[in-house]
Design a protein around this motif. Sequence first.
Motif, PDB file in Angstrom:
ATOM      1  N   SER A 323      15.646  14.318 -29.600  1.00 52.14           N
ATOM      2  CA  SER A 323      15.030  13.843 -30.836  1.00 52.14           C
ATOM      3  C   SER A 323      15.885  12.757 -31.497  1.00 52.14           C
ATOM      4  CB  SER A 323      14.812  15.000 -31.818  1.00 52.14           C
ATOM      5  OG  SER A 323      16.044  15.585 -32.197  1.00 52.14           O
ATOM      6  N   VAL A 324      17.206  12.884 -31.393  1.00 51.22           N
ATOM      7  CA  VAL A 324      18.095  11.853 -31.945  1.00 51.22           C
ATOM      8  C   VAL A 324      17.919  10.545 -31.185  1.00 51.22           C
ATOM      9  CG1 VAL A 324      20.517  11.154 -32.143  1.00 51.22           C
ATOM     10  CG2 VAL A 324      19.804  13.409 -32.941  1.00 51.22           C
ATOM     11  N   ALA A 325      17.849  10.630 -29.856  1.00 51.77           N
ATOM     12  CA  ALA A 325      17.684   9.424 -29.040  1.00 51.77           C
ATOM     13  C   ALA A 325      16.357   8.737 -29.333  1.00 51.77           C
ATOM     14  CB  ALA A 325      17.788   9.774 -27.555  1.00 51.77           C
ATOM     15  N   SER A 332      15.109   1.124 -33.417  1.00 49.21           N
ATOM     16  CA  SER A 332      15.437  -0.106 -32.687  1.00 49.21           C
ATOM     17  C   SER A 332      14.185  -0.923 -32.400  1.00 49.21           C
ATOM     18  CB  SER A 332      16.158   0.235 -31.376  1.00 49.21           C
ATOM     19  OG  SER A 332      17.418   0.821 -31.626  1.00 49.21           O
ATOM     20  N   GLN A 333      13.093  -0.240 -32.069  1.00 43.51           N
ATOM     21  CA  GLN A 333      11.822  -0.941 -31.818  1.00 43.51           C
ATOM     22  C   GLN A 333      11.269  -1.588 -33.089  1.00 43.51           C
ATOM     23  OE1 GLN A 333      10.146   1.867 -28.132  1.00 43.51           O
ATOM     24  NE2 GLN A 333       9.470   2.263 -30.201  1.00 43.51           N
ATOM     25  N   ILE A 381      20.544  -8.685 -32.346  1.00 42.86           N
ATOM     26  CA  ILE A 381      20.326  -9.244 -31.010  1.00 42.86           C
ATOM     27  C   ILE A 381      20.419  -8.180 -29.928  1.00 42.86           C
ATOM     28  CG2 ILE A 381      21.118 -11.541 -31.649  1.00 42.86           C
ATOM     29  CD1 ILE A 381      23.795 -10.874 -30.262  1.00 42.86           C
ATOM     30  N   TYR A 382      21.129  -7.070 -30.215  1.00 45.84           N
ATOM     31  CA  TYR A 382      21.284  -6.028 -29.198  1.00 45.84           C
ATOM     32  C   TYR A 382      20.091  -5.080 -29.136  1.00 45.84           C
ATOM     33  CZ  TYR A 382      26.166  -7.565 -29.437  1.00 45.84           C
ATOM     34  OH  TYR A 382      27.301  -8.310 -29.425  1.00 45.84           O
ATOM     35  N   LYS A 383      19.297  -5.056 -30.196  1.00 45.73           N
ATOM     36  CA  LYS A 383      18.247  -4.035 -30.276  1.00 45.73           C
ATOM     37  C   LYS A 383      17.152  -4.235 -29.240  1.00 45.73           C
ATOM     38  CE  LYS A 383      20.289  -1.970 -33.661  1.00 45.73           C
ATOM     39  NZ  LYS A 383      20.931  -0.665 -33.478  1.00 45.73           N
ATOM     40  N   LEU A 396      18.445   5.847 -22.440  1.00 48.90           N
ATOM     41  CA  LEU A 396      18.372   6.185 -23.860  1.00 48.90           C
ATOM     42  C   LEU A 396      19.361   5.331 -24.650  1.00 48.90           C
ATOM     43  CD1 LEU A 396      18.105  10.083 -23.686  1.00 48.90           C
ATOM     44  CD2 LEU A 396      16.280   8.446 -24.192  1.00 48.90           C
ATOM     45  N   PRO A 397      19.078   5.074 -25.914  1.00 46.18           N
ATOM     46  CA  PRO A 397      19.986   4.262 -26.725  1.00 46.18           C
ATOM     47  C   PRO A 397      21.375   4.873 -26.773  1.00 46.18           C
ATOM     48  CG  PRO A 397      17.894   4.545 -27.843  1.00 46.18           C
ATOM     49  CD  PRO A 397      17.872   5.473 -26.660  1.00 46.18           C
TER      50      PRO A 397
END
Length: 412
Positions: A323-325, A332-333, A381-383, A396-397
Amino acid sequence: MSQIESGWGSPPSAEYEQLAEKFRPLFANIRAGAIARELRREPPLEEIEWLKQSGFTALRLPKSAGGAGATLPELFTLLIELGEADSNLVQSLRGHFGFVENVLSNRDPVFQQQWFTRIARGEIVGPAWSETGEARQSVFSTQIKRSGDSWQLNGKKFYTTGSLYSDWINIGLTDENHKGVSVTVSRTAPGVTVLDDWNGFGQTLTASGTAIFENVEIQHTDISEDAHFGYSPAFYQLIHLATLAGIGRAQSGEVAALVAARTRTYSNGNAARAADDAQILQVVGRLRSAAYTSGAIVQHAAQALQRAFEAQQQNDEQQKTQSVAIAELEVSQSLNVVTDLLLNASTTLFDALGASATLKPLALDRFWRNARTLSSHNPRIYKDRIVGDFAVNGTLPPEQWRIGVADTPPEK
């Protein structure tokens, strides 16, 4: 006026309007002085005090502990409304609300009750984690060393957003064993100095400057492990997005009011009144659409954070990790969509008005300056790369991240 009547869509819960109604007169008072504070660079000390006394800073505490028991979607929707009044105040309280989440997630009943009591009284906590210069990613230069039966804290921090307005400061540091820990000290403790030296061109009243700690006495009971609630990266980032959504509402509202009041028009325009000019109305409509979409995205992403919070209250590690990921992924999206909407809107708003819109008394430039500053805090830029890696490879992030000099060069 309710959120639906205002055209911002459904509220996050059936109870939200009753909760928000308590704070809306306060938000109106805050908004009334926002431009004057911006132009005079007046810290919002009185306004912070209003929020403390109203119970706003204790929103997330359970009702049994003196709070409002607000859910995360309710909190973030209220932050959008506060951001519409003055975006400086949302960012100034960002560290405090993160600290409250840490308290809610803490399993030590003594620690939790101590901070429940303080927060319910209206006391707020500011952050002191980031370091500049040659600070390393793996350890802090701010440290504690034993001094008899107690410890002494020494170091210097920057980006201490809101700490100048706070009662307490939560500090990230390294102990004698090179272990990451944190301490929370009184802002007025001997040896603590907080400077209002933030000189960024945006979010100018957030007190995001320097904090200095010189031989500050620390007791062993004040030291905690450097452990954040699992969804903290997504939480802190979503506060920035809520602030941006609030900026969107503020700028669309101010521009609409200026267009409605405008009497001068161009001979090559489409109507005798700016308020009837189809092209002008199109610009205003785009501003409001950007605000609506940003707010809707933030409210939806806040539901993912709520799921992560609820999973954290359980003992299922797999569910918590997942759920955290997913919460991090959803935020991020959202990030670059919201950011682009508001950066574009804060530039094009001037197309709805004449050259007089650039005059300083209107302070319309603050919207772009604030949006650009917020968008620079955590590199966006990393997202897209992180989201793309999930889409293509199922990756996963990443978990917590830090900024500083790398201990080893990154692989190419």
